[in-house]
Design a protein around this motif. Structure first.
Motif, PDB file in Angstrom:
ATOM      1  N   GLN A  30     -23.856  51.639  -2.758  1.00 17.65           N
ATOM      2  CA  GLN A  30     -24.695  50.386  -2.122  1.00 17.65           C
ATOM      3  C   GLN A  30     -26.180  50.812  -2.276  1.00 17.65           C
ATOM      4  OE1 GLN A  30     -24.776  50.395   2.320  1.00 17.65           O
ATOM      5  NE2 GLN A  30     -24.967  48.391   2.151  1.00 17.65           N
ATOM      6  N   SER A  42     -29.125  49.696  -1.423  1.00 20.27           N
ATOM      7  CA  SER A  42     -29.890  49.666  -0.277  1.00 20.27           C
ATOM      8  C   SER A  42     -29.198  49.077   0.785  1.00 20.27           C
ATOM      9  CB  SER A  42     -31.032  48.451  -0.540  1.00 20.27           C
ATOM     10  OG  SER A  42     -31.689  48.004   0.471  1.00 20.27           O
ATOM     11  N   PRO A  43     -29.438  49.545   1.886  1.00 20.07           N
ATOM     12  CA  PRO A  43     -28.636  49.073   3.272  1.00 20.07           C
ATOM     13  C   PRO A  43     -28.895  47.433   3.749  1.00 20.07           C
ATOM     14  CG  PRO A  43     -30.603  50.546   3.783  1.00 20.07           C
ATOM     15  CD  PRO A  43     -30.454  50.606   2.374  1.00 20.07           C
ATOM     16  N   LEU A  44     -29.770  46.877   2.693  1.00 18.36           N
ATOM     17  CA  LEU A  44     -30.258  45.649   2.887  1.00 18.36           C
ATOM     18  C   LEU A  44     -29.152  44.852   2.042  1.00 18.36           C
ATOM     19  CD1 LEU A  44     -33.989  45.447   2.425  1.00 18.36           C
ATOM     20  CD2 LEU A  44     -32.736  45.276   4.745  1.00 18.36           C
ATOM     21  N   SER A  69     -25.233  44.142  -0.152  1.00 26.17           N
ATOM     22  CA  SER A  69     -23.805  44.910  -0.436  1.00 26.17           C
ATOM     23  C   SER A  69     -23.865  45.310  -1.633  1.00 26.17           C
ATOM     24  CB  SER A  69     -22.996  43.644  -0.221  1.00 26.17           C
ATOM     25  OG  SER A  69     -23.139  42.804   0.900  1.00 26.17           O
ATOM     26  N   PRO A  80     -21.744  43.689   8.587  1.00 25.60           N
ATOM     27  CA  PRO A  80     -23.138  43.401   8.364  1.00 25.60           C
ATOM     28  C   PRO A  80     -22.995  44.237   7.097  1.00 25.60           C
ATOM     29  CG  PRO A  80     -22.749  44.358  10.432  1.00 25.60           C
ATOM     30  CD  PRO A  80     -21.215  43.889   9.725  1.00 25.60           C
ATOM     31  N   ARG A  81     -24.011  43.748   6.179  1.00 26.84           N
ATOM     32  CA  ARG A  81     -24.128  44.552   4.815  1.00 26.84           C
ATOM     33  C   ARG A  81     -24.122  46.020   4.704  1.00 26.84           C
ATOM     34  NH1 ARG A  81     -28.820  40.808   1.914  1.00 26.84           N
ATOM     35  NH2 ARG A  81     -27.562  38.845   1.543  1.00 26.84           N
ATOM     36  N   LYS A  82     -24.795  46.602   5.588  1.00 32.63           N
ATOM     37  CA  LYS A  82     -25.047  47.947   5.676  1.00 32.63           C
ATOM     38  C   LYS A  82     -23.602  48.737   5.760  1.00 32.63           C
ATOM     39  CE  LYS A  82     -26.041  48.435  10.653  1.00 32.63           C
ATOM     40  NZ  LYS A  82     -24.662  48.968  10.936  1.00 32.63           N
ATOM     41  N   ASP A  83     -22.638  47.981   6.420  1.00 32.07           N
ATOM     42  CA  ASP A  83     -21.259  48.489   6.675  1.00 32.07           C
ATOM     43  C   ASP A  83     -20.278  48.277   5.835  1.00 32.07           C
ATOM     44  OD1 ASP A  83     -22.252  49.415   9.071  1.00 32.07           O
ATOM     45  OD2 ASP A  83     -21.652  47.750  10.241  1.00 32.07           O
ATOM     46  N   ARG A  84     -20.550  47.471   4.453  1.00 30.30           N
ATOM     47  CA  ARG A  84     -19.752  47.032   3.869  1.00 30.30           C
ATOM     48  C   ARG A  84     -19.162  48.056   2.909  1.00 30.30           C
ATOM     49  NH1 ARG A  84     -22.402  41.038   2.819  1.00 30.30           N
ATOM     50  NH2 ARG A  84     -21.987  40.279   4.912  1.00 30.30           N
ATOM     51  N   THR A 120     -30.465  42.917  -5.723  1.00 29.44           N
ATOM     52  CA  THR A 120     -29.758  44.417  -5.825  1.00 29.44           C
ATOM     53  C   THR A 120     -30.184  45.064  -7.086  1.00 29.44           C
ATOM     54  OG1 THR A 120     -27.707  43.529  -4.438  1.00 29.44           O
ATOM     55  CG2 THR A 120     -27.607  45.606  -5.731  1.00 29.44           C
TER      56      THR A 120
END
Length: 351
Positions: free
Chosen positions: A36, A38-40, A42, A83-87, A147
């Motif tokens: 990842q 960025s946490p923004l 995926s 959420p993207r940050k959790d993927r 990304t």
């Protein structure tokens, strides 16, 4: 378009878009694909498998009525569930599995494209579902490109610079007062938020003929625009302070910026990018203008005052061809909107 024309168009667009996805994912190694950046965003491998999963859901299962390929992974690639940050914490398909999965789905889609009737249901009429999936993958290509911009490491993307403009474009265009047709009821691949066609009546306004350039935005920065709350909304100034903003993201303050891993001089005539809505709003206020509404932007882009009708494209109704200079094409930079003035006194981004 005949039925055959639609099928040929779908096949060509599926192939063109997939080739872009492959470039964006094959450009990095497996470690980069699963990381990842960025946490923004995926991990790139999530975007790749998500593209395949949506294609399976809508085309293989719904349009084609065929057996699922990988129903067991639906929940992993549901963008509303995670959420993207959790993927990165999900048990995602690995790079090899994701590539094999998307290839299997695509083979099934091309098979049913030869067989499924493109009439009888709104979802298949004139290839709508296929067009929706093409556009969905294109949206994720844009996401994956973002990304890559946020990725840290040696540069991996190569592209020829866009051609130089034949002539400089500047000044403002007067958009006359009156009604225009916004949206569409005729475009077969238009999404629900573009439908239906409806009349919007606007007063006259002026809008910049070209997007705000790096050079113009640099003037705002040099004039202390990031140090003066006068130009910012209350919420915008609070965001600037909280985020520690002193200029567009990826600018270094010395006339250079980083683009896809390469630090290089700012190109003064290119549109400024990587500014948020608050920054665009502050720039427009500093320039004595404001941001355009969505309706103002669309009317400026497609209304033909000579005929009183809305065109499909700024140049007319013909589809873009090879060599047509269009924003968002392979040879154009991202397009930020242009600030506008209201006539008689006083829109960079839409508000």
């Amino acid at each position: 378009m005949t039925d055959i024309d639609v099928r040929l168009l779908v096949a060509a667009e599926l192939d063109r878009t997939r080739r872009r996805s492959v470039v964006l994912t094959d450009a990095v190694d497996d470690d980069d694909l699963v990381r990842q950046h960025s946490p923004l965003m995926s991990p790139l491998v999530w975007d790749l498998a998500h593209v395949g999963n949506q294609e399976e859901l809508w085309l293989v299962r719904d349009v084609g009525g065929r057996e699922p390929v990988r129903q067991d992974i639906d929940h992993l690639y549901d963008a509303f569930q995670h959420p993207r940050k959790d993927r990165p914490q999900l048990p995602l398909l690995g790079p090899a599995e994701a590539r094999a999965y998307t290839r299997t789905v695509r083979d099934k889609v091309l098979d049913l494209l030869d067989r499924v009737p493109l009439e009888g249901r709104p979802i298949v009429e004139r290839g709508f579902a296929f067009g929706m999936i093409v556009q969905h993958e294109q949206q994720h290509d844009e996401t994956m490109l973002a990304t890559h911009q946020l990725r840290v490491g040696p540069p991996v993307l190569q592209a020829a610079p866009p051609p130089r403009a034949a002539a400089a474009v500047g000044g403002e265009a007067l958009i006359p007062a009156g009604p225009f047709t916004m949206g569409t009821s005729a475009e077969p691949w238009a999404l629900d938020n573009e439908r239906p066609a409806h009349t919007v009546d606007l007063p006259a306004y002026l809008i910049d003929r070209a997007p705000v350039t790096n050079a113009q935005y640099q003037e705002f920065v040099d004039a202390g625009g990031y140090a003066n709350p006068r130009w910012w909304s209350t919420e915008g100034w609070a965001h600037r302070m909280r985020a520690g903003l002193f200029g567009p993201m990826h600018w270094h303050g010395d006339g250079t910026y980083t683009r896809f891993g390469r630090r290089e001089p700012l190109v003064s005539a290119e549109p400024v990018v990587h500014v948020c809505w608050y920054e665009a709003e502050a720039y427009a206020a500093w320039a004595g203008k404001r941001l355009p509404t969505e309706a103002e932007w669309e009317k400026a882009a497609r209304f033909d005052p000579a005929t009183g009708r809305s065109r499909r494209y700024p140049w007319g109704d013909e589809d873009p061809r090879s060599g047509t200079r269009t924003w968002g094409s392979a040879t154009s930079p991202p397009r930020p909107p242009a600030p506008t003035r209201r006539v008689p006194r006083r829109p960079a981004y839409t508000s």
